[in-house]
Design a protein around this motif. Structure first.
Motif, PDB file in Angstrom:
ATOM      1  N   VAL A  12     -67.883 -12.722  20.430  1.00 39.55           N
ATOM      2  CA  VAL A  12     -68.335 -11.489  19.803  1.00 39.55           C
ATOM      3  C   VAL A  12     -67.502 -10.335  20.346  1.00 39.55           C
ATOM      4  CG1 VAL A  12     -70.694 -12.333  19.508  1.00 39.55           C
ATOM      5  CG2 VAL A  12     -70.135 -10.968  21.493  1.00 39.55           C
ATOM      6  N   ALA A  40     -77.271 -21.529  10.148  1.00 45.57           N
ATOM      7  CA  ALA A  40     -76.151 -20.946   9.416  1.00 45.57           C
ATOM      8  C   ALA A  40     -75.232 -20.194  10.366  1.00 45.57           C
ATOM      9  CB  ALA A  40     -76.666 -20.012   8.323  1.00 45.57           C
ATOM     10  N   PHE A  41     -75.823 -19.522  11.370  1.00 44.74           N
ATOM     11  CA  PHE A  41     -74.997 -18.811  12.344  1.00 44.74           C
ATOM     12  C   PHE A  41     -74.148 -19.784  13.153  1.00 44.74           C
ATOM     13  CE2 PHE A  41     -77.683 -14.934  12.030  1.00 44.74           C
ATOM     14  CZ  PHE A  41     -76.635 -14.075  11.791  1.00 44.74           C
ATOM     15  N   ALA A  69     -82.056 -14.076  20.488  1.00 40.32           N
ATOM     16  CA  ALA A  69     -80.759 -14.139  19.842  1.00 40.32           C
ATOM     17  C   ALA A  69     -80.893 -14.766  18.467  1.00 40.32           C
ATOM     18  CB  ALA A  69     -79.797 -14.957  20.685  1.00 40.32           C
ATOM     19  N   GLY A  70     -80.600 -14.003  17.458  1.00 37.41           N
ATOM     20  CA  GLY A  70     -80.550 -14.574  16.125  1.00 37.41           C
ATOM     21  C   GLY A  70     -81.889 -14.726  15.437  1.00 37.41           C
ATOM     22  N   LYS A  79     -74.444 -11.100  20.057  1.00 38.86           N
ATOM     23  CA  LYS A  79     -74.773 -12.430  20.559  1.00 38.86           C
ATOM     24  C   LYS A  79     -74.191 -13.553  19.729  1.00 38.86           C
ATOM     25  CE  LYS A  79     -78.876 -10.482  22.187  1.00 38.86           C
ATOM     26  NZ  LYS A  79     -79.729  -9.727  21.312  1.00 38.86           N
ATOM     27  N   VAL A  80     -74.042 -13.326  18.460  1.00 35.84           N
ATOM     28  CA  VAL A  80     -73.646 -14.421  17.594  1.00 35.84           C
ATOM     29  C   VAL A  80     -72.280 -14.149  17.002  1.00 35.84           C
ATOM     30  CG1 VAL A  80     -74.404 -15.917  15.759  1.00 35.84           C
ATOM     31  CG2 VAL A  80     -76.071 -14.585  17.001  1.00 35.84           C
ATOM     32  N   GLU A  89     -72.364 -20.314   3.536  1.00 36.47           N
ATOM     33  CA  GLU A  89     -73.720 -20.707   3.928  1.00 36.47           C
ATOM     34  C   GLU A  89     -74.436 -19.565   4.657  1.00 36.47           C
ATOM     35  OE1 GLU A  89     -76.300 -24.129   3.999  1.00 36.47           O
ATOM     36  OE2 GLU A  89     -74.143 -24.368   3.763  1.00 36.47           O
ATOM     37  N   LEU A  90     -73.698 -18.955   5.586  1.00 36.81           N
ATOM     38  CA  LEU A  90     -74.265 -17.864   6.367  1.00 36.81           C
ATOM     39  C   LEU A  90     -74.582 -16.674   5.473  1.00 36.81           C
ATOM     40  CD1 LEU A  90     -75.020 -16.569   9.019  1.00 36.81           C
ATOM     41  CD2 LEU A  90     -72.629 -16.001   9.371  1.00 36.81           C
ATOM     42  N   HIS A 134     -84.952 -13.317  13.486  1.00 38.37           N
ATOM     43  CA  HIS A 134     -85.308 -12.101  12.760  1.00 38.37           C
ATOM     44  C   HIS A 134     -86.820 -11.970  12.737  1.00 38.37           C
ATOM     45  CE1 HIS A 134     -85.796  -9.137   9.629  1.00 38.37           C
ATOM     46  NE2 HIS A 134     -84.518  -8.885   9.704  1.00 38.37           N
ATOM     47  N   LYS A 190     -92.317 -12.171  14.394  1.00 43.08           N
ATOM     48  CA  LYS A 190     -92.770 -11.019  15.179  1.00 43.08           C
ATOM     49  C   LYS A 190     -94.168 -11.232  15.754  1.00 43.08           C
ATOM     50  CE  LYS A 190     -94.285  -8.425  11.133  1.00 43.08           C
ATOM     51  NZ  LYS A 190     -94.093  -7.196  10.364  1.00 43.08           N
ATOM     52  N   GLU A 234     -89.017 -10.385  11.022  1.00 39.28           N
ATOM     53  CA  GLU A 234     -89.794 -10.331   9.785  1.00 39.28           C
ATOM     54  C   GLU A 234     -89.887 -11.697   9.100  1.00 39.28           C
ATOM     55  OE1 GLU A 234     -91.468  -7.867   8.545  1.00 39.28           O
ATOM     56  OE2 GLU A 234     -90.832  -6.290   9.908  1.00 39.28           O
ATOM     57  N   LEU A 235     -89.023 -12.617   9.480  1.00 37.13           N
ATOM     58  CA  LEU A 235     -88.997 -13.909   8.805  1.00 37.13           C
ATOM     59  C   LEU A 235     -89.868 -14.917   9.534  1.00 37.13           C
ATOM     60  CD1 LEU A 235     -85.229 -14.243   7.909  1.00 37.13           C
ATOM     61  CD2 LEU A 235     -87.092 -13.406   6.505  1.00 37.13           C
ATOM     62  N   THR A 264     -68.505 -16.409  23.459  1.00 41.17           N
ATOM     63  CA  THR A 264     -69.096 -16.458  22.117  1.00 41.17           C
ATOM     64  C   THR A 264     -68.161 -15.830  21.110  1.00 41.17           C
ATOM     65  OG1 THR A 264     -70.436 -14.703  23.051  1.00 41.17           O
ATOM     66  CG2 THR A 264     -71.605 -16.512  22.033  1.00 41.17           C
ATOM     67  N   LYS A 284     -69.856 -13.143  26.583  1.00 39.05           N
ATOM     68  CA  LYS A 284     -69.572 -12.512  25.285  1.00 39.05           C
ATOM     69  C   LYS A 284     -68.164 -12.837  24.824  1.00 39.05           C
ATOM     70  CE  LYS A 284     -72.912  -8.846  25.268  1.00 39.05           C
ATOM     71  NZ  LYS A 284     -73.164  -7.411  25.335  1.00 39.05           N
ATOM     72  N   ILE A 325     -78.314 -16.275  24.570  1.00 41.79           N
ATOM     73  CA  ILE A 325     -77.994 -15.205  25.496  1.00 41.79           C
ATOM     74  C   ILE A 325     -79.218 -14.366  25.775  1.00 41.79           C
ATOM     75  CG2 ILE A 325     -76.581 -13.154  25.796  1.00 41.79           C
ATOM     76  CD1 ILE A 325     -74.291 -14.638  24.749  1.00 41.79           C
ATOM     77  N   GLU A 326     -80.055 -14.193  24.796  1.00 45.19           N
ATOM     78  CA  GLU A 326     -81.329 -13.567  25.070  1.00 45.19           C
ATOM     79  C   GLU A 326     -82.354 -14.335  24.276  1.00 45.19           C
ATOM     80  OE1 GLU A 326     -81.575  -9.323  24.393  1.00 45.19           O
ATOM     81  OE2 GLU A 326     -79.863  -9.158  25.728  1.00 45.19           O
ATOM     82  N   LEU A 344     -77.797  -8.453  17.189  1.00 48.08           N
ATOM     83  CA  LEU A 344     -77.336  -9.755  16.710  1.00 48.08           C
ATOM     84  C   LEU A 344     -75.823  -9.885  16.868  1.00 48.08           C
ATOM     85  CD1 LEU A 344     -78.461 -12.263  15.435  1.00 48.08           C
ATOM     86  CD2 LEU A 344     -78.169 -11.231  13.206  1.00 48.08           C
ATOM     87  N   LEU A 345     -75.130  -8.791  16.537  1.00 52.10           N
ATOM     88  CA  LEU A 345     -73.671  -8.809  16.609  1.00 52.10           C
ATOM     89  C   LEU A 345     -73.186  -9.021  18.031  1.00 52.10           C
ATOM     90  CD1 LEU A 345     -72.926  -5.888  14.173  1.00 52.10           C
ATOM     91  CD2 LEU A 345     -72.238  -8.237  13.879  1.00 52.10           C
ATOM     92  N   ALA A 366     -77.688 -17.352   3.653  1.00 53.95           N
ATOM     93  CA  ALA A 366     -78.852 -17.260   4.532  1.00 53.95           C
ATOM     94  C   ALA A 366     -79.177 -15.806   4.856  1.00 53.95           C
ATOM     95  CB  ALA A 366     -78.592 -18.042   5.814  1.00 53.95           C
ATOM     96  N   ARG A 375     -67.575 -10.620  10.739  1.00 55.02           N
ATOM     97  CA  ARG A 375     -68.447  -9.449  10.637  1.00 55.02           C
ATOM     98  C   ARG A 375     -68.706  -9.017   9.213  1.00 55.02           C
ATOM     99  NH1 ARG A 375     -70.266 -10.870  14.947  1.00 55.02           N
ATOM    100  NH2 ARG A 375     -69.665  -9.867  16.883  1.00 55.02           N
ATOM    101  N   PHE A 400     -83.335 -22.082   9.725  1.00 52.29           N
ATOM    102  CA  PHE A 400     -82.195 -22.270   8.832  1.00 52.29           C
ATOM    103  C   PHE A 400     -81.153 -21.165   9.020  1.00 52.29           C
ATOM    104  CE2 PHE A 400     -85.324 -24.963   6.759  1.00 52.29           C
ATOM    105  CZ  PHE A 400     -84.551 -26.087   6.538  1.00 52.29           C
ATOM    106  N   LEU A 401     -81.637 -19.954   9.270  1.00 49.85           N
ATOM    107  CA  LEU A 401     -80.699 -18.857   9.496  1.00 49.85           C
ATOM    108  C   LEU A 401     -79.868 -19.111  10.746  1.00 49.85           C
ATOM    109  CD1 LEU A 401     -79.811 -16.036   8.562  1.00 49.85           C
ATOM    110  CD2 LEU A 401     -81.481 -15.093  10.137  1.00 49.85           C
TER     111      LEU A 401
END
Lengths: 405, 311
Positions: free
Chosen positions: A94, A133-134, A116-117, B149-150, B63-64, A119, A164, A121-122, A92, A89, A112-113, B146-147, B67, B154, A129-130
């Motif tokens: 965070v 972006a991260f 990770a990242g 891990k990535v 970009e983020l 979503h 999901k 619902e998508l 990364t 952590k 990490i899991e 999410l916070l 997204a 913020r 793409f998300l």
């Protein structure tokens, strides 16, 4: 992506130093602490005094010093609670360290899991793409790699399905495919490969190796020591929040395995059975040698007469043995010596562990599967498997080659 | 009876190399010698907090942010039948409620303009504010997995919720245009002020969302209080009624405390009454909004480093 996108900064007495190069990880004297555990803080129950009460701290990491060069692959091992995840952590970014500095050059991809990242619902497509972006990767760049990602993840038509509804293997494959295919400067992988099936695991390891060859730095956390061995040349062993050993993977994993066995062995031997290892001998009282017979002797003591199965194994470290022998025995209420001769010991040169267990006829575990002793085996070295293969071929078989027409 | 337990065999021959000394796994004492139990003083890590760095971080996360906003928007309306229509339904239904019930109970001075328009002009910024705060206030807790891990600045999370509310706002502005057509009213030339008012509205909302979002991480009680505060705010803000309901003497002060007062009255002045924004109300609101935005952002940046520790 710009090289210093996620670079930290210098602080404290260390003074200003050059920013880390892309792919470089610089951890200097990093400390991390967490608040001590608290009982429920409730104004109702304790009144204002409860809010003021001081809580202690526990140190998760103490004075960590690790430098990783661009393109280097480093394994991270340690028992549960040794600080591996906290260190990741910090890497990364965070989390901030309490003291010291953590500087990372370039973009960081963290696995990490599994999720990770992602979503839920998508759709898979949106998530690709998300995730890009991260990682700070421009959309066009992600689009360029899109087909490659889908192909690697073996997602095919499901790419337009909401995540999901994915199986956990699909989620894992997708996030791994994104992170590995987009080739960030640094990849952090924490025990995620465990979810995939064996063939996918192997492809992941191959892909990781290719990324490393392309200059990505890798920090690989796993309890699967064989996987660590296959992918890294250097390993850091964390113990109780400090760097115990930092060296070549072969050396560190060897020491780590022995320490784990040592710990298992030093555990109080409770139960109705006691076992003593009396040694391993080759023919004519020589040292055990691969390809030749070996004799293992032990003494078993019990207070009452027992009947059951004695199970003896030889392992290169983990509890899963290379060789197992099993024998139904009657033990009188005293000490019994047992000797077994293994014909043609199929092992290469090295240090191995003898494991033992005893189950009585009803299936009760009178002696749980535990390492008993180390034995050193001489003979020929094992041939090396191709790079990236997670299992070293553990068995030695005499072979004759004929090459040519 | 022999009571000896397990012994480690010593190989009789010493011709086997490659067996280094076995390090003890739990050498607590040795660790203490090797490393101190406290970091040296002066080595404390301080997250750098400079305006330049903050601006650079946000600029690089364009970009983020896009997204995340898309994600938030799609995730909200997937598997709903009405989809984006929901962005319109909420303010329109409230407007209908106001017209049917509030207008009967109290007399509101709308300077001769239709009450429906008057109320809708109040409801638009309110809906933007309310959506932003209810979602944005808790976003850091909702996204804590999410916070953890990535790595990213913020502030993109609260920013994305406000951006989503802004999309809703834009959609319901379309309805506003239809309402103007329906009532055969035209906005006056004072419409040029609208961008300024919009900026004030966004600044205040964003500032408050920053403060709330970071507070909720450390004091979860704040999250519980948000719906309550929003209900309270709907009455404390001239949404259903006009600015003249607030006593003259405290109007400026009240507008500073609740910048939405200035925003809503300014919208009504410019679009409905054909007057410039009432400066005695809008001025304090604008100043206050700037303070909220800057102060909220600084507070957010000051405490964002600890989010992963507690979330």
């Amino acid at each position: 992506m710009s090289p210093d996108r996620s670079s930290g900064s210098t602080t404290g007495s260390s003074g200003a130093t050059a920013p880390p190069r892309p792919g470089e990880l610089l951890v200097d004297g990093a400390w991390k602490r967490f608040r001590g555990d608290r009982r429920a803080r409730s104004l109702m129950r304790e009144g204002p005094a409860g809010l003021r009460r001081k809580r202690g701290y526990r140190w998760a990491l103490r004075d960590i010093q690790i430098h990783v060069a661009p393109g280097e692959a480093v394994g991270l091992v340690g028992s549960n609670g040794s600080g591996k995840s906290t260190l990741l952590k910090l890497l990364t970014q965070v989390m901030d360290p309490y003291a010291g500095t953590v500087r990372v050059g370039g973009s960081v991809g963290a696995l990490i899991e599994i999720q990770a990242g992602l979503h839920p619902e998508l759709t898979g497509r949106d998530n690709v793409f998300l995730y890009g972006a991260f990682l700070g990767i421009p959309r066009v760049e992600v689009a360029r790699h899109f087909d490659e990602i889908v192909a690697f993840a073996e997602i095919d038509a499901a790419i337009d399905r909401q995540v999901k509804f994915y199986s956990s293997g699909m989620k894992m494959r997708l996030s791994f495919a994104v992170a590995a295919t987009l080739e960030p400067d640094v990849l952090l992988v924490d025990e995620v490969l465990a979810v995939g099936d064996a063939s996918f695991q192997q492809r992941c390891l191959d892909r990781l190796r290719r990324s490393i060859d392309d200059g990505t730095s890798l920090v690989f956390v796993s309890h699967d020591l064989a996987a660590v061995q296959s992918i890294t040349e250097r390993t850091v062993w964390l113990d109780q929040g400090t760097v115990h050993t930092d060296g070549t993977t072969a050396d560190v994993l060897g020491a780590y395995r022995r320490a784990v066995e040592e710990r298992a062995r030093s555990g109080e031997q409770v139960g109705p059975l006691r076992v003593r290892f009396d040694g391993a001998r080759g023919p004519d009282a020589t040292l055990p040698t691969g390809g030749r017979p070996v004799e293992l002797s032990l003494t078993i003591s019990t207070d009452v007469a027992r009947r059951g199965a004695l199970i003896l194994g030889v392992s290169d470290g983990p509890p899963s043995p290379i060789v197992v022998v099993r024998r139904e025995v009657d033990l009188p209420a005293e000490s019994t010596t047992a000797t077994v001769t293994l014909h043609d010991l199929p092992l290469g040169r090295g240090r191995y562990a003898v494991w033992v267990a005893f189950h009585d006829t009803t299936g009760d575990e009178l002696l749980a599967w535990r390492p008993l002793a180390d034995i050193d085996v001489g003979g020929s070295d094992l041939d090396a498997p191709p790079p990236g293969v997670s299992r070293q071929a553990p068995v030695h078989v005499a072979a004759d080659w004929r090459i040519g027409s | 009876m022999p009571t000896s337990t397990i012994t480690i065999p010593v190989p009789s021959a010493d011709d086997e190399p490659g067996s280094p000394a076995i390090p003890s796994p739990s050498s607590g004492a040795a660790d203490d010698v090797r490393s101190p139990t406290e970091p040296p003083s002066g080595a404390r890590y301080r997250r750098p907090l400079t305006p330049w760095r903050a601006v650079r971080d946000v600029a690089r996360s364009g970009e983020l942010l896009r997204a995340l906003t898309t994600r938030e928007y799609r995730a909200r309306y997937t598997q709903t039948v009405l989809g984006m229509t929901w962005a319109v339904i909420t303010p329109v239904l409230l407007m209908v409620a106001f017209v049917v019930f509030v207008q009967r109970a109290i007399t509101v001075d709308t300077q001769g303009q239709p009450y429906a328009l008057f109320a809708y002009l109040g409801l638009l910024p309110w809906a933007f504010f309310s959506t932003s705060l209810s979602r944005g206030g808790t976003i850091l807790v909702l996204e804590s997995s999410l916070l953890n891990k990535v790595r990213c600045p913020r502030e993109v999370f609260p920013l994305s919720t406000v951006a989503v509310a802004a999309i809703d706002f834009a959609v319901s502005c379309g309805v506003l245009a239809l309402l103007f057509l329906g009532f055969r009213t035209l906005p006056s030339a004072q419409i040029v002020w609208v961008p300024v008012i919009l900026l004030v509205q966004i600044a205040f909302t964003l500032g408050l969302v920053f403060v709330t979002a970071i507070l909720v991480v450390y004091v979860r009680d704040v999250g519980q209080a948000i719906p309550l505060l929003l209900q309270f705010g709907l009455f404390a803000t001239p949404v259903a009624y006009g600015i003249d309901a607030i006593p003259d003497g405290i109007r400026s002060l009240y507008a500073a405390i609740n910048p939405l007062v200035g925003v809503i009255s300014a919208y009504r002045s410019c679009l409905l009454f054909g007057e410039p924004p009432p400066w005695n109300v809008f001025g304090p609101s604008a100043a206050s909004a700037v303070v909220w935005l800057v102060g909220g952002y600084v507070l957010f940046k000051r405490f964002e480093g600890g989010i992963a520790d507690v979330a």
